[in-house]
Design a protein around this motif. Structure first.
Motif, PDB file in Angstrom:
ATOM      1  N   UNK A 188      -0.202   0.268  -9.697  1.00  0.00           N
ATOM      2  CA  UNK A 188      -1.066   1.012 -10.631  1.00  0.00           C
ATOM      3  C   UNK A 188      -0.233   2.019 -11.435  1.00  0.00           C
ATOM      4  N   UNK A 189       0.432   1.509 -12.484  1.00  0.00           N
ATOM      5  CA  UNK A 189       1.344   2.368 -13.259  1.00  0.00           C
ATOM      6  C   UNK A 189       0.596   3.486 -13.967  1.00  0.00           C
ATOM      7  N   UNK A 190      -0.655   3.236 -14.315  1.00  0.00           N
ATOM      8  CA  UNK A 190      -1.417   4.307 -14.984  1.00  0.00           C
ATOM      9  C   UNK A 190      -1.650   5.466 -14.021  1.00  0.00           C
ATOM     10  N   UNK A 191      -2.068   5.118 -12.782  1.00  0.00           N
ATOM     11  CA  UNK A 191      -2.264   6.174 -11.783  1.00  0.00           C
ATOM     12  C   UNK A 191      -0.953   6.918 -11.525  1.00  0.00           C
ATOM     13  N   UNK A 192       0.132   6.150 -11.344  1.00  0.00           N
ATOM     14  CA  UNK A 192       1.410   6.790 -10.992  1.00  0.00           C
ATOM     15  C   UNK A 192       1.903   7.703 -12.121  1.00  0.00           C
ATOM     16  N   UNK A 193       1.754   7.226 -13.343  1.00  0.00           N
ATOM     17  CA  UNK A 193       2.203   8.057 -14.472  1.00  0.00           C
ATOM     18  C   UNK A 193       1.353   9.330 -14.588  1.00  0.00           C
ATOM     19  N   UNK A 194       0.030   9.141 -14.449  1.00  0.00           N
ATOM     20  CA  UNK A 194      -0.878  10.299 -14.580  1.00  0.00           C
ATOM     21  C   UNK A 194      -0.554  11.349 -13.505  1.00  0.00           C
ATOM     22  N   UNK A 195      -0.341  10.869 -12.277  1.00  0.00           N
ATOM     23  CA  UNK A 195      -0.059  11.803 -11.183  1.00  0.00           C
ATOM     24  C   UNK A 195       1.327  12.426 -11.323  1.00  0.00           C
ATOM     25  N   UNK A 196       2.296  11.587 -11.722  1.00  0.00           N
ATOM     26  CA  UNK A 196       3.660  12.102 -11.890  1.00  0.00           C
ATOM     27  C   UNK A 196       3.663  13.220 -12.933  1.00  0.00           C
ATOM     28  N   UNK A 197       2.965  13.012 -14.023  1.00  0.00           N
ATOM     29  CA  UNK A 197       2.940  14.019 -15.075  1.00  0.00           C
ATOM     30  C   UNK A 197       2.280  15.303 -14.580  1.00  0.00           C
ATOM     31  N   UNK A 198       1.191  15.123 -13.804  1.00  0.00           N
ATOM     32  CA  UNK A 198       0.517  16.303 -13.253  1.00  0.00           C
ATOM     33  C   UNK A 198       1.452  17.057 -12.292  1.00  0.00           C
ATOM     34  N   UNK A 199       2.126  16.299 -11.432  1.00  0.00           N
ATOM     35  CA  UNK A 199       3.009  16.917 -10.429  1.00  0.00           C
ATOM     36  C   UNK A 199       4.106  17.761 -11.059  1.00  0.00           C
ATOM     37  N   UNK A 200       4.447  17.455 -12.302  1.00  0.00           N
ATOM     38  CA  UNK A 200       5.579  18.151 -12.918  1.00  0.00           C
ATOM     39  C   UNK A 200       5.167  19.050 -14.076  1.00  0.00           C
ATOM     40  N   UNK A 201       3.911  19.475 -14.069  1.00  0.00           N
ATOM     41  CA  UNK A 201       3.436  20.302 -15.191  1.00  0.00           C
ATOM     42  C   UNK A 201       4.043  21.704 -15.202  1.00  0.00           C
ATOM     43  N   UNK A 202       4.368  22.210 -14.056  1.00  0.00           N
ATOM     44  CA  UNK A 202       4.837  23.612 -14.016  1.00  0.00           C
ATOM     45  C   UNK A 202       6.334  23.725 -14.244  1.00  0.00           C
ATOM     46  N   UNK A 203       6.701  24.781 -14.984  1.00  0.00           N
ATOM     47  CA  UNK A 203       8.118  25.112 -15.118  1.00  0.00           C
ATOM     48  C   UNK A 203       8.307  26.501 -14.502  1.00  0.00           C
ATOM     49  N   UNK A 204       9.545  26.891 -14.214  1.00  0.00           N
ATOM     50  CA  UNK A 204       9.713  28.238 -13.640  1.00  0.00           C
ATOM     51  C   UNK A 204       9.174  29.283 -14.608  1.00  0.00           C
ATOM     52  N   UNK A 205       8.464  30.251 -14.068  1.00  0.00           N
ATOM     53  CA  UNK A 205       8.008  31.322 -14.956  1.00  0.00           C
ATOM     54  C   UNK A 205       9.180  32.243 -15.267  1.00  0.00           C
ATOM     55  N   UNK A 206       9.041  33.031 -16.307  1.00  0.00           N
ATOM     56  CA  UNK A 206      10.115  33.966 -16.668  1.00  0.00           C
ATOM     57  C   UNK A 206      10.416  34.888 -15.488  1.00  0.00           C
ATOM     58  N   UNK A 207      11.706  35.175 -15.284  1.00  0.00           N
ATOM     59  CA  UNK A 207      12.107  36.033 -14.162  1.00  0.00           C
ATOM     60  C   UNK A 207      11.459  37.409 -14.287  1.00  0.00           C
ATOM     61  N   UNK A 208      11.347  37.888 -15.494  1.00  0.00           N
ATOM     62  CA  UNK A 208      10.560  39.083 -15.830  1.00  0.00           C
ATOM     63  C   UNK A 208       9.744  38.721 -17.067  1.00  0.00           C
ATOM     64  N   UNK A 209       8.728  39.510 -17.361  1.00  0.00           N
ATOM     65  CA  UNK A 209       7.851  39.244 -18.530  1.00  0.00           C
ATOM     66  C   UNK A 209       7.152  37.887 -18.415  1.00  0.00           C
TER      67      UNK A 209
END
Ligand code: HDE
Length: 709
Positions: free
Chosen positions: A60-81
């Motif tokens: 199920x490539x659609x499921x895997x892609x959708x979940x993979x994209x969700x799993x990687x939505x966050x990036x490190x927040x700024x160390x300050x600000x």
């Protein structure tokens, strides 16, 4: 290879920033759902299974892609600000500043330079509340025809430390403590005050942090400062030292600490929402760019070192010249793509603006570029639409994660002949050329003696405040130190820091936080280095108080309110630019005593007086009798009074203050001083005007004084 002449082929003018962003926008009206590869998808609610109740298939490539994209939505927040809000706009200089700088955006008054501004708090995480006690970031990216210029400032003109090497120590101390990650977005804890007590250079900035500046009413009501001394350089190579300022057209105004804490709960997005809403409603925030210009060579003329970022240059010594206007007129389309991914780098300068040797600034020149690598996942962050300059970018930099540009030349080195020598070296006259400066000295890890005074400007700031501002500052110290668990830290702050700023203040704080007050006769460590004993420009009371533009007024009603009176007052206030919101028992219609009705936009439950600048209760016996029985409505009036906000009460509503527990006699002079506009009749000519004047005053601090005998 010697520099060649820049090709003189006529080029089309660069697109505006808005036009440049357009191809990147995904307008999804009338579209069909697809995968990232563009394959149409007709079902996205069920994964592909082996049998209705069977396991999900790897296929199920659609499921895997959708979940993979969700799993990687966050990036490190700024160390300050980390917590911030942004907006697009433009900057325009009033008159050419070519005498001082060659920067195009400062010399061409016909040029509207697109900008993106991000405001922020410093210590809290991305999801923390807006109205915490903290410094606010005020970072501006100018998309100029000569490349991006980033003015990365704060809403306070000085900083905690003098040398950037101490930044990790300072930030560690103010952020949540490492063992339990407590407290969030608050400086009221042991590690920060431990640091302050041991590092006296923090003294001046700590005064600012304890002042009302640290709890601004909105991003639109705060000043901005470049903090460091920078250098402007004109086309002839002549340099002038400069301090940058942003002056908000609406004046500099703050919340009250108790209110700020309550807003954190009632609406943690208070500042973000305010910025968004005012831009959506067409009330564009405006600031004027101010410059303090200082001849080169005068770095030490004012009794302190202009390279020391813990010092400000009093406006009374060098006036701030207002040279241009910043207008924020467009909200971002997408928070993540724009506000989160915008990457400010202090090292982004254009020809005509240069650095100085301020050791805090020098450290920043490294840190911002460096931090984006982790935060934005590689070196290609300048290609992100929000960071992309509006002028051409050509060089031999290449590859790396997320590369967007497709360089077509075979020559990816300089000098080259395969690519016809391109990109060619720019003519030094229009290029950024580091200003030549003679530097010599011993390699040394030490601080200049000219940075040694840590207290006289802290005292200057304290002395420059009005009485109510000073009281707020002392109360803030009592609050913050009152939260410090270790007695020896409280004691050290009082005896090593505060006593050197103001003895009475130190004694008051010592008494409030249960430590021995400083011994009498103990002399402050440093003497004032300047004859200036106060700088009136540092008091917020001396900034504009003449407008009620965008001020929010709550009107409390229940069935039977005085309808005609409300219409009249509303007309007056809205005519002057205020935002009037009717707050009722439900969102359903409320009947007025004179046969009309109002549909409230908020209820006593969903609104709160801390979210408004002023409160008005129209007359109407029945309405007021109902309001008095609703604790939330009584609280509304009580809190508005405690937070010193303008209050308008008419007819039967004049008794609301008594119901709220304040029996102030109705007397003209007293009411004016207290910002309470009361009229025994339901309708009085000038009532709305008097209320507007009281709102423009922002707050009525006389209420904080002991009640009249
Ligand atoms: Fe920053 N600062 N800072 N700072 N700063 C960052 O850069 C740093 C300082 C300021 O909305 C970081 O992209 C060092 C002074 C603002 O994206 C980081 C030092 C002033 C913003 C960093 C300072 C500022 C930042 C974190 C001492 C006012 C938010 C994420 C040498 C003049 C910009 C990032 C935005 C952000 C480093 C001191 C303002 C870690 C090392 C002084 C407004 O690079």
């Amino acid at each position: 290879m010697p520099p060649r002449k820049t090709p003189s082929k006529p080029k089309p003018p660069p697109p505006s920033k808005n036009e440049q962003l357009e191809p990147y926008r995904m307008h999804q009206e009338d579209t069909v759902l697809t995968t990232d590869q563009g394959i149409p998808i007709s079902e996205t609610d069920n994964s592909l299974k082996a049998g209705l109740r069977g396991p999900t298939l790897l296929e199920d490539f659609h499921f895997r892609e959708k979940m993979m994209r969700f799993d990687h939505e966050r990036i490190p927040e700024r160390a300050v600000h980390a917590r911030g809000a942004g907006a697009h706009g433009y900057f325009q200089v009033y008159e050419s500043l070519e005498r001082y700088t060659q920067a195009r955006f400062l010399t061409d008054p016909s040029l509207k330079t697109p900008v993106f501004v991000r405001f922020s708090t410093v210590g809290g995480s991305r999801g923390s509340a807006d109205t915490v006690r903290d410094v606010r970031g005020f970072a501006t990216k100018f998309y100029t025809p000569e490349g991006n210029y980033d003015l990365v400032g704060n809403n306070m003109p000085v900083f905690f430390i003098q040398d950037g090497i101490k930044f990790p120590d300072f930030v560690h101390s103010v952020k949540p403590e490492p063992h339990n990650e407590i407290p969030q977005a608050s400086s009221a804890h042991d590690s920060l005050w431990d640091f302050v007590s041991l590092v006296p250079e923090t003294a001046h900035m700590v005064m600012w942090l304890m002042s009302d500046r640290a709890i601004p009413r909105s991003f639109r009501h705060m000043e901005g400062f470049g903090v460091h001394t920078y250098r402007l350089v004109n086309a002839k190579g002549k340099a002038t030292l400069v301090k940058f300022h942003w002056k908000p057209v609406l004046g500099t105004h703050s919340l009250v600490w108790d209110e700020a804490q309550k807003v954190s709960g009632k609406d943690p997005d208070f500042h973000r929402r305010d910025l968004w809403d005012t831009i959506e409603s067409g009330n564009f925030p405006e600031y004027e760019l101010g410059l303090q210009l200082i001849p080169e060579g005068d770095e030490l003329k004012y009794g302190f070192d202009l390279l020391d970022a813990t010092k400000l240059l009093p406006e009374e010594l060098v006036p701030v010249q207002k040279v241009g206007k910043l207008v924020l007129d467009r909200n971002p389309d997408n928070f993540f793509a724009e506000t989160e991914q915008v990457a400010f780098c202090v090292s982004n300068v254009v020809p005509g603006i240069d650095f100085t040797n301020d050791p805090l600034l020098q450290a920043r020149l490294f840190s911002y570029l460096d931090t984006q690598l982790t935060r934005l996942g590689g070196p290609n962050f300048a290609e992100l639409p929000i960071n992309k300059p509006v002028c051409p970018v050509n060089n031999h930099q290449q590859d790396g994660f997320g590369r967007q540009s497709i360089n077509t030349s075979r020559a990816n080195y300089h000098p080259n002949s395969l690519g016809g020598g391109c990109p060619m070296l720019a003519n030094p006259k229009s290029a950024f050329v580091h200003r030549q400066e003679r530097v010599e000295g011993h390699k040394i890890r030490a601080r200049s003696g000219s940075f040694a005074d840590h207290f006289s400007q802290a005292t200057l700031f304290y002395n420059s405040l009005s009485q109510p501002e000073r009281e707020h500052l002392v109360a803030a110290l009592e609050f913050e130190l009152g939260k410090v668990e270790r007695e020896e830290i409280r004691e050290r702050v009082v005896n090593k820091v505060l006593v050197n700023i103001d003895r009475d203040m130190a004694v008051r704080v010592a008494n409030a936080v249960g430590v021995a007050p400083p011994k009498l006769g103990k002399q402050p460590e440093s003497k004032p280095v300047s004859k200036l004993t106060a700088s009136p420009a540092l008091s917020q009371l001396n900034t504009p108080h003449d407008s009620i533009m965008t001020r929010k007024v709550a009107v409390l009603v229940a069935d039977g309110f005085a309808g005609r009176e409300l219409s009249q007052v509303r007309k007056t206030l809205e005519g002057l630019g205020a935002i009037v919101e009717v707050v009722g028992p439900t969102l359903g219609p409320v009947a007025s005593a004179d046969g009309g009705e109002e549909k409230p936009v908020k209820t006593y439950l969903t609104a709160s007086s801390v979210l408004y600048d002023a409160v008005y209760v129209p007359g109407g016996e029945r309405s007021v009798a109902t309001l008095k029985k609703v604790p939330l409505a009584v609280d509304f009036v009580r809190e508005a009074y405690v937070h010193c906000k303008a209050l308008a009460l008419s007819g039967a509503a004049t008794s609301m203050l008594d119901a709220a527990g304040f029996s102030t006699p109705m007397a003209k002079g007293l009411d004016d001083a207290l910002g309470v506009i009361r009229s025994a009749k339901n309708e009085t000519r000038g009532f709305g005007q008097m209320f507007a004047k009281a709102i423009a005053a922002h707050r009525h601090w006389a209420r904080e004084a002991p009640p009249p005998a």
